[in-house]
Structures are given as C-alpha cells and as structure tokens.
Scaffold this motif. Structure first.
Motif, PDB file in Angstrom:
ATOM      1  N   TYR A   1      46.500  33.015  45.591  1.00 40.49           N
ATOM      2  CA  TYR A   1      46.543  34.005  44.512  1.00 40.49           C
ATOM      3  C   TYR A   1      45.585  35.155  44.787  1.00 40.49           C
ATOM      4  O   TYR A   1      45.903  36.316  44.519  1.00 40.49           O
ATOM      5  N   LEU A   2      44.415  34.843  45.333  1.00 40.86           N
ATOM      6  CA  LEU A   2      43.447  35.891  45.659  1.00 40.86           C
ATOM      7  C   LEU A   2      44.043  36.875  46.665  1.00 40.86           C
ATOM      8  O   LEU A   2      43.879  38.094  46.527  1.00 40.86           O
TER       9      LEU A   2
ATOM     10  N   ARG B   1      46.529  38.905  44.928  1.00 45.33           N
ATOM     11  CA  ARG B   1      45.830  39.846  44.039  1.00 45.33           C
ATOM     12  C   ARG B   1      45.290  41.030  44.833  1.00 45.33           C
ATOM     13  O   ARG B   1      45.344  42.169  44.368  1.00 45.33           O
TER      14      ARG B   1
ATOM     15  N   ARG C   1      49.651  46.131  38.969  1.00 39.67           N
ATOM     16  CA  ARG C   1      48.947  45.252  38.063  1.00 39.67           C
ATOM     17  C   ARG C   1      49.783  44.016  37.790  1.00 39.67           C
ATOM     18  O   ARG C   1      50.925  44.092  37.372  1.00 39.67           O
TER      19      ARG C   1
ATOM     20  N   GLY D   1      46.504  40.692  34.563  1.00 39.84           N
ATOM     21  CA  GLY D   1      45.130  40.460  34.121  1.00 39.84           C
ATOM     22  C   GLY D   1      44.945  39.081  33.508  1.00 39.84           C
ATOM     23  O   GLY D   1      45.826  38.215  33.549  1.00 39.84           O
ATOM     24  N   HIS D   2      43.786  38.868  32.900  1.00 41.24           N
ATOM     25  CA  HIS D   2      43.422  37.550  32.362  1.00 41.24           C
ATOM     26  C   HIS D   2      44.332  37.074  31.225  1.00 41.24           C
ATOM     27  O   HIS D   2      44.904  35.990  31.318  1.00 41.24           O
TER      28      HIS D   2
ATOM     29  N   VAL E   1      46.676  35.350  34.087  1.00 37.78           N
ATOM     30  CA  VAL E   1      45.807  34.289  34.597  1.00 37.78           C
ATOM     31  C   VAL E   1      45.758  33.098  33.645  1.00 37.78           C
ATOM     32  O   VAL E   1      46.001  31.949  34.042  1.00 37.78           O
TER      33      VAL E   1
ATOM     34  N   ILE F   1      48.359  31.240  35.921  1.00 36.18           N
ATOM     35  CA  ILE F   1      47.598  30.849  37.108  1.00 36.18           C
ATOM     36  C   ILE F   1      46.717  29.636  36.838  1.00 36.18           C
ATOM     37  O   ILE F   1      46.698  28.679  37.627  1.00 36.18           O
TER      38      ILE F   1
ATOM     39  N   ASN G   1      38.546  34.091  40.583  1.00 31.94           N
ATOM     40  CA  ASN G   1      39.399  34.608  41.650  1.00 31.94           C
ATOM     41  C   ASN G   1      40.093  35.893  41.229  1.00 31.94           C
ATOM     42  O   ASN G   1      40.263  36.805  42.038  1.00 31.94           O
ATOM     43  N   GLU G   2      40.481  35.977  39.966  1.00 32.83           N
ATOM     44  CA  GLU G   2      41.058  37.231  39.462  1.00 32.83           C
ATOM     45  C   GLU G   2      40.033  38.351  39.527  1.00 32.83           C
ATOM     46  O   GLU G   2      40.344  39.466  39.962  1.00 32.83           O
ATOM     47  N   ASN G   3      38.800  38.060  39.127  1.00 34.91           N
ATOM     48  CA  ASN G   3      37.754  39.083  39.136  1.00 34.91           C
ATOM     49  C   ASN G   3      37.404  39.519  40.555  1.00 34.91           C
ATOM     50  O   ASN G   3      37.221  40.714  40.823  1.00 34.91           O
TER      51      ASN G   3
ATOM     52  N   ASN H   1      40.294  41.676  41.861  1.00 36.14           N
ATOM     53  CA  ASN H   1      40.366  42.980  41.188  1.00 36.14           C
ATOM     54  C   ASN H   1      39.211  43.879  41.593  1.00 36.14           C
ATOM     55  O   ASN H   1      39.403  45.045  41.945  1.00 36.14           O
TER      56      ASN H   1
END
Length: 227
Positions: A99-100, A103, A112, A115-116, A120, A124, A155-157, A160
């Motif tokens: 996913y990273l 992303r 995009r 987002g969370h 996520v 996710i 991982n989302e942060n 991003n």
C-alpha cells in the motif's frame, strides 16, 4: 530594541500552543511584526497582497481536479481496490508495504486515494487486520489490533508526506519554486520534484523494514498458538 521584531515568532508559538486558528495566527504575527518594525497598516496590506499574487502559481493544482474527478468516476478507485484484493498470501506488514508503494505512486501522479476517513480506516486497516488474523490462525489481542490501526495510519502518512512533492504540480513544489525565483535562484519545478524522488524511495525502504519487523513481532507472539 531590535529583538522586539522577533515578537512574531513568539506569537506563532503561543498560537500553536493554545491551538488558535493557524492562518489567523500567522497573519496576526505578521501584522504585529510589521507595526513594531515601523511598517504601516497600508504598507503591510500591500506586501501581503503582493506576495499572494506572486505565489498565485499554487492555484494551478485546481486544473488537475477535473482529471482526478473523471478518473474516479470511471472506476479508478474501484480498480485499485480490486488490485489489492487480488494479492494473496500477504502478511499485514507486506500488505502495508504494498500500500505504501501504491500510495507513493499515486502521489507521483497527484491521484488522491481518499485519505484516512474515506480509504484507510474503512478499507486498508480492516484488510491488514484480516491478513494478520489469517496468518495467526486465531483472533488477535486488542493491543495488536490497535497496533495495526496505527500502522495503517502511519503508512498513509509516510506515503503522503514524503511522496507529495514528487508531483511537479504539487502545492509544495510550486511554493518552493516560486520562492526561489523571487530570491533570484533557479526555481525549476521539475528539478525540485526530481530531488524529492530519492526521499520517497528511501522512505519505502525504511518503512518496509519497519513493517517487516512488525510481521516478525506478530509471528513470534502467535507462533504455535494457532487453534
């Protein structure tokens, strides 16, 4: 009394500490700094307006909105979800690493994923938890489920934050380039975006190792405890 001109920094720090509105705090700090430096209110407003016009290139990102909207309308997000679901035999750490990478690639193209709250948390994180449960062979402890939630958000942060400036039209790239041009330096947006790519690649490597260590932690904890 030259030090009094630094009062703007104090105001910004206090504004962040007391959680005041960020934009209002910065503008107020600039106004106070201008007044104690002998700049009139009219001159301050002229400077503020001039700098806003000089950085108008940042509004270019609006041009990408129709493209992104059309892509999502015709199923780009659904296809991304379908692709992730097709990946079998993934541990939670490997899944988050995949996913990273996705992303980071989406950041490179300024797409995009949601987002969370939109992507996520509802997708996710549950998929990562399911991968961990399958590997463990039994329900996870609450503390491990909480760790997986945190890993999904992290991982989302990471993706991003460290990949957003790999897109040549990103707001950060446009701001950096515009500022450099004002100061007389080369503000080539493509070069700035290119310089961000190694950072994104290093992030993938470091975070993937971190995800792998999380896998090993779960393996050690649940090994031999499957029902």
């Amino acid at each position: 009394m030259e030090w009094i001109k630094l009062i703007g920094i104090v105001i910004i720090v206090l504004g962040f500490v007391f959680k005041f509105d960020t934009i209002a705090t910065v503008i107020f700090a600039g106004l106070v700094t201008a007044l104690v430096s002998g700049i009139s209110l009219v001159e301050f407003l002229e400077i503020l307006g001039r700098e806003f016009i000089n950085q108008r290139v940042m509004s270019i990102f609006f041009i990408t909105l129709p493209l992104i909207g059309l892509s999502e309308t015709y199923g780009l997000k659904n296809q991304a979800i379908h692709l992730i679901k097709k990946m079998r035999n993934l541990t939670v750490g490997r899944f988050f690493s995949v996913y990273l990478i996705i992303r980071d690639i989406s950041g490179f193209f300024s797409i995009r994923l949601g987002g969370h709250p939109q992507f996520v948390r509802p997708l996710i994180q549950p998929m990562g938890e399911a991968a961990a449960v399958t590997k463990a062979g039994k329900p996870l402890a609450q503390e491990d489920r909480d760790d997986i939630k945190a890993m999904a958000a992290a991982n989302e942060n990471f993706g991003n934050f460290f990949a957003q400036n790999t897109f040549v039209g990103a707001g950060g790239v446009l701001l950096i380039g515009g500022t450099l041009e004002q100061l007389g330096y080369d503000g080539n947006f493509a070069k700035i975006a290119s310089a961000s790519i190694p950072i994104a690649l290093v992030t993938i490597l470091v975070v993937s190792i971190y995800n792998h260590l999380f896998d090993r932690k779960l393996d050690k904890k649940y090994k031999g405890r499957s029902e």
